[in-house]
Design a protein around this motif. Structure first.
Motif, PDB file in Angstrom:
ATOM      1  N   GLN A 247     -39.992 -19.374 -26.660  1.00  0.00           N
ATOM      2  CA  GLN A 247     -41.118 -19.316 -25.548  1.00  0.00           C
ATOM      3  C   GLN A 247     -40.826 -18.079 -24.888  1.00  0.00           C
ATOM      4  O   GLN A 247     -39.972 -17.225 -24.781  1.00  0.00           O
ATOM      5  CB  GLN A 247     -40.468 -20.428 -24.578  1.00  0.00           C
ATOM      6  CG  GLN A 247     -41.344 -20.556 -23.457  1.00  0.00           C
ATOM      7  CD  GLN A 247     -40.910 -21.648 -22.375  1.00  0.00           C
ATOM      8  OE1 GLN A 247     -40.012 -22.442 -22.761  1.00  0.00           O
ATOM      9  NE2 GLN A 247     -41.866 -21.871 -21.435  1.00  0.00           N
ATOM     10  N   GLN A 248     -42.416 -17.430 -24.254  1.00  0.00           N
ATOM     11  CA  GLN A 248     -42.280 -16.447 -23.823  1.00  0.00           C
ATOM     12  C   GLN A 248     -41.479 -16.364 -22.563  1.00  0.00           C
ATOM     13  O   GLN A 248     -41.481 -17.150 -21.951  1.00  0.00           O
ATOM     14  CB  GLN A 248     -43.753 -15.870 -23.619  1.00  0.00           C
ATOM     15  CG  GLN A 248     -44.774 -15.929 -24.783  1.00  0.00           C
ATOM     16  CD  GLN A 248     -46.124 -15.672 -24.406  1.00  0.00           C
ATOM     17  OE1 GLN A 248     -46.734 -15.776 -23.359  1.00  0.00           O
ATOM     18  NE2 GLN A 248     -46.958 -15.071 -25.217  1.00  0.00           N
ATOM     19  N   ASP A 249     -40.996 -15.039 -21.959  1.00  0.00           N
ATOM     20  CA  ASP A 249     -40.626 -14.773 -20.929  1.00  0.00           C
ATOM     21  C   ASP A 249     -41.759 -14.492 -19.836  1.00  0.00           C
ATOM     22  O   ASP A 249     -42.856 -14.146 -20.353  1.00  0.00           O
ATOM     23  CB  ASP A 249     -39.731 -13.575 -20.827  1.00  0.00           C
ATOM     24  CG  ASP A 249     -38.275 -13.751 -21.818  1.00  0.00           C
ATOM     25  OD1 ASP A 249     -37.649 -14.692 -21.496  1.00  0.00           O
ATOM     26  OD2 ASP A 249     -38.307 -13.036 -22.864  1.00  0.00           O
ATOM     27  N   ASP A 250     -41.274 -14.809 -18.600  1.00  0.00           N
ATOM     28  CA  ASP A 250     -42.377 -14.584 -17.521  1.00  0.00           C
ATOM     29  C   ASP A 250     -41.822 -13.929 -16.430  1.00  0.00           C
ATOM     30  O   ASP A 250     -42.460 -13.724 -15.298  1.00  0.00           O
ATOM     31  CB  ASP A 250     -43.166 -15.944 -17.118  1.00  0.00           C
ATOM     32  CG  ASP A 250     -42.196 -16.790 -16.547  1.00  0.00           C
ATOM     33  OD1 ASP A 250     -41.137 -16.704 -16.620  1.00  0.00           O
ATOM     34  OD2 ASP A 250     -42.750 -17.967 -16.391  1.00  0.00           O
ATOM     35  N   SER A 251     -40.701 -13.567 -16.211  1.00  0.00           N
ATOM     36  CA  SER A 251     -39.977 -13.058 -15.221  1.00  0.00           C
ATOM     37  C   SER A 251     -38.681 -12.320 -15.527  1.00  0.00           C
ATOM     38  O   SER A 251     -37.884 -12.561 -16.577  1.00  0.00           O
ATOM     39  CB  SER A 251     -39.820 -13.849 -14.035  1.00  0.00           C
ATOM     40  OG  SER A 251     -38.865 -14.786 -14.148  1.00  0.00           O
ATOM     41  N   TYR A 252     -38.262 -11.338 -14.811  1.00  0.00           N
ATOM     42  CA  TYR A 252     -36.993 -10.596 -14.841  1.00  0.00           C
ATOM     43  C   TYR A 252     -36.389 -10.173 -13.493  1.00  0.00           C
ATOM     44  O   TYR A 252     -37.192  -9.837 -12.579  1.00  0.00           O
ATOM     45  CB  TYR A 252     -36.959  -9.455 -15.747  1.00  0.00           C
ATOM     46  CG  TYR A 252     -35.789  -8.647 -15.646  1.00  0.00           C
ATOM     47  CD1 TYR A 252     -34.667  -8.945 -16.685  1.00  0.00           C
ATOM     48  CD2 TYR A 252     -35.313  -7.593 -14.787  1.00  0.00           C
ATOM     49  CE1 TYR A 252     -33.419  -8.198 -16.693  1.00  0.00           C
ATOM     50  CE2 TYR A 252     -34.294  -6.873 -14.549  1.00  0.00           C
ATOM     51  CZ  TYR A 252     -33.425  -7.423 -15.685  1.00  0.00           C
ATOM     52  OH  TYR A 252     -32.147  -6.880 -15.693  1.00  0.00           O
ATOM     53  N   VAL A 264     -34.255   0.536  -9.023  1.00  0.00           N
ATOM     54  CA  VAL A 264     -35.794   0.677  -9.377  1.00  0.00           C
ATOM     55  C   VAL A 264     -35.689  -0.270 -10.703  1.00  0.00           C
ATOM     56  O   VAL A 264     -34.929  -0.120 -11.396  1.00  0.00           O
ATOM     57  CB  VAL A 264     -35.827   2.191  -9.799  1.00  0.00           C
ATOM     58  CG1 VAL A 264     -37.266   2.274 -10.633  1.00  0.00           C
ATOM     59  CG2 VAL A 264     -35.589   2.946  -8.621  1.00  0.00           C
ATOM     60  N   LEU A 265     -36.709  -1.170 -10.409  1.00  0.00           N
ATOM     61  CA  LEU A 265     -36.923  -1.877 -11.735  1.00  0.00           C
ATOM     62  C   LEU A 265     -38.324  -1.504 -12.229  1.00  0.00           C
ATOM     63  O   LEU A 265     -39.455  -1.519 -11.612  1.00  0.00           O
ATOM     64  CB  LEU A 265     -37.283  -3.651 -11.170  1.00  0.00           C
ATOM     65  CG  LEU A 265     -37.447  -4.349 -12.350  1.00  0.00           C
ATOM     66  CD1 LEU A 265     -36.732  -4.466 -13.476  1.00  0.00           C
ATOM     67  CD2 LEU A 265     -37.535  -5.935 -11.574  1.00  0.00           C
ATOM     68  N   GLU A 266     -38.409  -1.089 -13.562  1.00  0.00           N
ATOM     69  CA  GLU A 266     -39.418  -0.758 -14.316  1.00  0.00           C
ATOM     70  C   GLU A 266     -39.817  -1.822 -15.497  1.00  0.00           C
ATOM     71  O   GLU A 266     -38.666  -1.972 -16.452  1.00  0.00           O
ATOM     72  CB  GLU A 266     -39.128   0.611 -15.009  1.00  0.00           C
ATOM     73  CG  GLU A 266     -40.445   1.151 -15.720  1.00  0.00           C
ATOM     74  CD  GLU A 266     -39.840   2.735 -16.392  1.00  0.00           C
ATOM     75  OE1 GLU A 266     -40.718   3.346 -16.771  1.00  0.00           O
ATOM     76  OE2 GLU A 266     -38.612   3.004 -16.319  1.00  0.00           O
ATOM     77  N   MET A 267     -40.892  -2.375 -15.288  1.00  0.00           N
ATOM     78  CA  MET A 267     -41.286  -3.262 -16.465  1.00  0.00           C
ATOM     79  C   MET A 267     -42.259  -2.632 -17.559  1.00  0.00           C
ATOM     80  O   MET A 267     -43.432  -1.983 -16.959  1.00  0.00           O
ATOM     81  CB  MET A 267     -41.966  -4.525 -15.959  1.00  0.00           C
ATOM     82  CG  MET A 267     -40.835  -5.131 -14.845  1.00  0.00           C
ATOM     83  SD  MET A 267     -39.551  -5.946 -15.711  1.00  0.00           S
ATOM     84  CE  MET A 267     -40.071  -7.052 -17.101  1.00  0.00           C
ATOM     85  N   CYS A 268     -42.259  -2.422 -18.682  1.00  0.00           N
ATOM     86  CA  CYS A 268     -43.049  -1.739 -20.010  1.00  0.00           C
ATOM     87  C   CYS A 268     -43.503  -2.781 -20.736  1.00  0.00           C
ATOM     88  O   CYS A 268     -42.756  -3.457 -21.342  1.00  0.00           O
ATOM     89  CB  CYS A 268     -42.248  -0.770 -20.680  1.00  0.00           C
ATOM     90  SG  CYS A 268     -41.400   0.483 -19.469  1.00  0.00           S
ATOM     91  N   GLY A 317     -37.037  -8.942  -8.210  1.00  0.00           N
ATOM     92  CA  GLY A 317     -37.500  -8.978  -9.537  1.00  0.00           C
ATOM     93  C   GLY A 317     -39.147  -9.113  -9.586  1.00  0.00           C
ATOM     94  O   GLY A 317     -39.768  -8.672  -8.825  1.00  0.00           O
ATOM     95  N   ILE A 318     -39.557  -9.202 -10.950  1.00  0.00           N
ATOM     96  CA  ILE A 318     -40.923  -9.105 -11.137  1.00  0.00           C
ATOM     97  C   ILE A 318     -41.380 -10.084 -12.097  1.00  0.00           C
ATOM     98  O   ILE A 318     -40.656 -10.740 -12.936  1.00  0.00           O
ATOM     99  CB  ILE A 318     -41.268  -7.635 -12.018  1.00  0.00           C
ATOM    100  CG1 ILE A 318     -41.189  -6.601 -11.018  1.00  0.00           C
ATOM    101  CG2 ILE A 318     -42.833  -7.891 -12.455  1.00  0.00           C
ATOM    102  CD1 ILE A 318     -41.474  -5.347 -11.648  1.00  0.00           C
ATOM    103  N   HIS A 319     -42.472 -10.971 -11.594  1.00  0.00           N
ATOM    104  CA  HIS A 319     -42.942 -12.105 -12.408  1.00  0.00           C
ATOM    105  C   HIS A 319     -44.215 -11.541 -13.058  1.00  0.00           C
ATOM    106  O   HIS A 319     -44.886 -10.811 -12.387  1.00  0.00           O
ATOM    107  CB  HIS A 319     -43.115 -13.252 -11.383  1.00  0.00           C
ATOM    108  CG  HIS A 319     -44.118 -14.309 -11.999  1.00  0.00           C
ATOM    109  ND1 HIS A 319     -43.481 -15.319 -12.994  1.00  0.00           N
ATOM    110  CD2 HIS A 319     -45.326 -14.558 -12.062  1.00  0.00           C
ATOM    111  CE1 HIS A 319     -44.432 -16.083 -13.275  1.00  0.00           C
ATOM    112  NE2 HIS A 319     -45.278 -15.712 -12.806  1.00  0.00           N
ATOM    113  N   TRP A 320     -44.701 -11.932 -14.278  1.00  0.00           N
ATOM    114  CA  TRP A 320     -45.993 -11.538 -14.814  1.00  0.00           C
ATOM    115  C   TRP A 320     -46.518 -12.648 -15.604  1.00  0.00           C
ATOM    116  O   TRP A 320     -45.844 -13.556 -15.643  1.00  0.00           O
ATOM    117  CB  TRP A 320     -45.649 -10.361 -15.701  1.00  0.00           C
ATOM    118  CG  TRP A 320     -44.787 -10.942 -16.844  1.00  0.00           C
ATOM    119  CD1 TRP A 320     -45.052 -11.368 -18.288  1.00  0.00           C
ATOM    120  CD2 TRP A 320     -43.215 -10.595 -17.058  1.00  0.00           C
ATOM    121  NE1 TRP A 320     -44.061 -11.540 -19.042  1.00  0.00           N
ATOM    122  CE2 TRP A 320     -42.915 -11.117 -18.224  1.00  0.00           C
ATOM    123  CE3 TRP A 320     -42.351 -10.055 -16.190  1.00  0.00           C
ATOM    124  CZ2 TRP A 320     -41.337 -11.082 -18.597  1.00  0.00           C
ATOM    125  CZ3 TRP A 320     -41.135  -9.955 -16.587  1.00  0.00           C
ATOM    126  CH2 TRP A 320     -40.623 -10.442 -17.753  1.00  0.00           C
TER     127      TRP A 320
END
Length: 324
Positions: A247-252, A264-268, A317-320
């Protein structure tokens, strides 16, 4: 009519120890005074160079700091101090580390009991079971100063890798390792591969593949003395080559039991699978649901950033949400 000029108080320079020794053990005022003398800059010139960097600091304040009458405590003062370290040609955080427990927000981690690492996952008994037999006192003697996480998301929507650069300072003598715990949500899969280590080595590692939990310790090159800093880097490779899709991830997110000066949280994201939306969230550890802070704008390199200053305790964190 011009305003009166603020006059800095006079003081006698009694520094006798070499600068390198003062930067190791302090006190802060003597180290700052010796660094200014070694650089050959007047307080006026230091103030001018701070102004060029967009930082306003009075000459009187600078004088108070180097005389020991005052010490930087507020976030704005600490930011100015970091720039002073650059202006004076000093290693990063060399002066800041000498402040010790005078930073009131950071000092909370010493005056109040730091939470157990298992408390960072309230209600998750699997974490306590996973860590049984592991030394879990590392967070009580290490203060996080700065941390940069760079998380890469693959075209399949899964977390492909995490690269972390982490600066910490010892609050007690003898700190020699750092404990990590990750819930990778990869039930039934092998744990990530640990690679690209710097200034540390991998110690004991434990994992529960059915729960998707992964923990271990990074052992430093030598035990630290109180006030010493350590910079470590590591990477988790989660490419899982040859394994069936999951299953795909959707947050970290990261969980912090003690305050951190800057995170600093960087999502690429892969250019073939850009997200439709990214949101930064942060919450207290005891909160049931995360609190969305703001929407994040994607950069040209398919990257988003979220920065936390003087953050914690809590999780950040970041949700996408990826497109179809």
């Amino acid at each position: 009519m011009s305003a009166p000029t603020e006059r800095a108080p006079d003081f006698a320079d009694t520094t006798v120890e070499p600068l390198d020794q003062l930067l190791q053990k302090g006190p802060f005022a003597a180290a700052l005074r010796a660094a200014i003398a070694a650089r050959g800059l007047s307080l006026d010139r230091i103030q001018d160079r701070l102004m060029r960097r967009g930082i306003k600091l009075s000459i009187a304040t600078l004088s108070y700091w180097q005389s020991g009458q005052r010490r930087p405590e507020r976030p704005a003062s600490l930011r100015a101090l970091k720039q002073i370290e650059v202006i004076l040609g000093l290693p990063s955080d060399s002066l800041s580390a000498l402040l010790g427990t005078t930073n009131r927000r950071e000092n909370r981690g010493l005056t109040e009991a730091a939470p157990a690492i298992t408390d960072l996952w309230p209600g998750n008994s699997d974490i306590a079971e996973l860590l049984a037999g592991m030394p879990t006192n590392a967070d009580s003697s290490l203060r996080r100063l700065t941390q940069h996480d760079r998380v890469c998301i693959g075209a399949d929507g899964r977390i492909k890798s995490l690269r972390c650069t982490q600066l910490m300072r010892a609050d007690q003598d003898g700190a020699d390792h750092f404990l990590f715990v990750f819930d990778w949500e990869g039930q039934g899969y092998s744990p990530p591969i640990v690679t690209n280590l710097r200034n540390c080595r991998l110690g004991r590692v434990v994992f529960n593949t059915m729960k998707g939990l992964f923990a271990g310790e990074f052992v430093f090159e030598r035990p630290l003395r109180r006030g010493e800093t350590v910079l470590i880097e590591y990477e988790f490779d989660n490419s899982c080559r040859g394994m069936r899709p999951r299953q795909q991830d959707d947050s970290y997110s990261r969980r912090f039991g003690r305050p951190i000066r800057e995170y600093v949280l960087e999502m690429c994201f892969d250019e073939q699978a850009p997200p439709q939306r990214c949101q930064h969230f942060a919450s207290q550890l005891e909160d049931g649901d995360p609190k969305m802070i703001r929407n994040l704008q994607m950069g040209l390199s398919n990257t988003v950033l979220a920065v936390g200053r003087d953050f914690g305790p809590g999780y950040f964190g970041i949700h996408w949400r990826l497109g179809k």
